[in-house]
Design an enzyme around this catalytic site. Sequence first.
Site, short mmCIF file in Angstrom:
data_model
loop_
_atom_site.label_atom_id
_atom_site.label_comp_id
_atom_site.label_asym_id
_atom_site.label_seq_id
_atom_site.Cartn_x
_atom_site.Cartn_y
_atom_site.Cartn_z
N LYS A 281 100.94 102.21 -3.65
CA LYS A 281 100.72 100.88 -3.05
C LYS A 281 100.01 100.02 -4.08
CE LYS A 281 97.59 100.14 0.40
NZ LYS A 281 96.60 99.21 -0.21
N GLU B 271 97.35 92.58 5.53
CA GLU B 271 95.96 92.75 5.98
C GLU B 271 95.36 91.40 6.37
OE1 GLU B 271 93.44 95.20 3.51
OE2 GLU B 271 91.65 94.66 4.65
N GLU C 254 98.45 95.83 -4.74
CA GLU C 254 98.11 94.57 -4.10
C GLU C 254 98.85 93.42 -4.76
OE1 GLU C 254 93.86 94.06 -3.67
OE2 GLU C 254 93.66 95.96 -2.61
N ASP D 202 96.96 104.45 -3.63
CA ASP D 202 96.69 103.08 -4.09
C ASP D 202 96.55 103.03 -5.61
OD1 ASP D 202 96.60 101.12 -2.17
OD2 ASP D 202 94.50 101.47 -1.65
N ASP E 297 92.13 102.90 -1.85
CA ASP E 297 90.94 102.73 -2.70
C ASP E 297 89.74 102.31 -1.86
OD1 ASP E 297 91.73 100.16 -2.20
OD2 ASP E 297 91.77 99.50 -4.29
#
Length: 251
Positions: free
Chosen positions: A103, A168, A105, A73, A34
């Site tokens: 994916k 990250e 978060e 994402d 994204d």
Amino acid sequence: MKRNGERITMLTAYDWTMARLLDQAGIDVLLVGDSLGMVIQGHSTTIPVTVGDMIYHGRMVVRGSQRAMVVVDLPFPHGQLGPRRTVAVAARIMKQTGCQAIKLEGGARQAETIAALVDAGIPVIAHVGLRPQSVHALGGYRVQRDRAKLQSDAQAAQQAGAFCVLMECVPANLAAEITRSLQVPTIGIGAGAGCDGQVLVTHDMLGLTVDRTPRFARRFAHLGNAVQQAASAYIAAVRDGSFPAEDESFE
Ligand code: KIV
């Protein structure tokens, strides 16, 4: 690859041309991130990106990939809506793009959602550490140093069935320690060389985002300059009449 000690390579891709070039170069995983909200759409965060945007770009990337795994994402806030709604959105993205994995978060707080996705047959990468969709809650794009939280996020994601953990902006020694403690592979971005693989935003790596390249993103090329030089040469050739030449025209 983790078991064999082979490092995994991942780059972002948002369209067919780039997906094809990266796939032919031998990349292992193409991520339709994204981050397209920032590098393609020009937003200052990834928050405005929609499910429709992810499907639009995901389809192009899948079409351009012959051998690389394609991961898409889940855009904000669709990874955070609870297991039932997140599975529905992820399934729609998989069906309409043909990607191989999703994916999302989050780690420990997302464990139930990750388990539901995996139960539904959707392979999941969990993105921990700096989570760009939570940039405002985290107080900016900062290195994440909470050792206990990072360890528990990574462990919870593995336990829930994620096949990979992406970290990250995590200190290198902590990312390496987490990598050693997990059975599933880790992919790092700004997380040092101790991860099982690395990912970069392709536009950063190619030197196309010269005005806002993060410290961890090495520029392997300077295509921003090359594009501007080519455009200047084209403008000059059109203006002075040297383009198109005779052999670029039809009789
Ligand atoms: O959206 C994205 O491109 C990402 C990478 C920065 C890992 O999540």
